[in-house]
Write an enzyme that holds these catalytic residues in place. Sequence first.
Site, PDB file in Angstrom:
ATOM      1  N   ASP A 132       0.851  -1.192   0.000  1.00 56.32           N
ATOM      2  CA  ASP A 132       0.000   0.000   0.000  1.00 56.32           C
ATOM      3  C   ASP A 132       0.887   1.243   0.000  1.00 56.32           C
ATOM      4  O   ASP A 132       0.498   2.301   0.483  1.00 56.32           O
ATOM      5  CB  ASP A 132      -0.923  -0.016   1.228  1.00 56.32           C
ATOM      6  CG  ASP A 132      -2.112   0.934   1.073  1.00 56.32           C
ATOM      7  OD1 ASP A 132      -2.606   1.082  -0.063  1.00 56.32           O
ATOM      8  OD2 ASP A 132      -2.551   1.515   2.076  1.00 56.32           O
ATOM      9  N   LYS A 134      -0.921  -0.936  -4.629  1.00 57.88           N
ATOM     10  CA  LYS A 134      -1.591   0.325  -4.982  1.00 57.88           C
ATOM     11  C   LYS A 134      -0.775   1.082  -6.017  1.00 57.88           C
ATOM     12  O   LYS A 134       0.455   1.129  -5.949  1.00 57.88           O
ATOM     13  CB  LYS A 134      -1.764   1.195  -3.734  1.00 57.88           C
ATOM     14  CG  LYS A 134      -2.407   2.544  -4.018  1.00 57.88           C
ATOM     15  CD  LYS A 134      -2.816   3.256  -2.755  1.00 57.88           C
ATOM     16  CE  LYS A 134      -1.654   3.708  -1.922  1.00 57.88           C
ATOM     17  NZ  LYS A 134      -2.082   4.342  -0.664  1.00 57.88           N
TER      18      LYS A 134
END
Length: 202
Positions: free
Chosen positions: A112, A152
């Site tokens: 992330d 991400k």
Amino acid sequence: MGRRFLVERRRDPYYRAAQRDGLRSRAAFKLAHLNEIYAILEPGDRVLDLGAAPGGWSVIALEAVGPRGSVTAVDERSLEPLEGVERLRGRVGSPELERRLGGRQFEVVLSDMSPRISGAYSTDHARSVELVEAAFELARICLRPGGRFVAKVFDGDLVKGLDGRLAPYFEELRRTKPPASRERSSELYLLGFGFRPGGSPG
């Protein structure tokens, strides 16, 4: 932080839910949604969580893999202790981090990671792609055959090329945006299933 940001955050239902439920960040809901839809995390999995601070994804991952699994959280920043989670402070892409991982293998690699926002979208987009590539290079070393990869990235013209570089290494590669991502956010999540260490044209 600007006043507008603070007001919007207080109105954000995911932020309020994270505060209510004692989660470390609203990002926890993103992984929870992805796991609910795509079954990324299974009981007994060993999980490597990159860019883990403040720990929202690690909490969700630990709950999903259960007592037979494990979560190793990596970040350049200090991460407050999380019961049951191994913490490693280091930079993704550094030989030192690879050395500390010591050849371990994981069923799942999560990233992330976000770049420091410059305000120039093309720059931030390019940097986010670079972070995915760094996470994937580490995954190529430590992800078990058949494993899963989640990262991400900020949407933009470089994503198609990124897809093309990753696709040969997975049986399936998807893009998605979970509901907890802010509507105006350009973030997407790339999901790779069925890791093939040597790559294949498919």
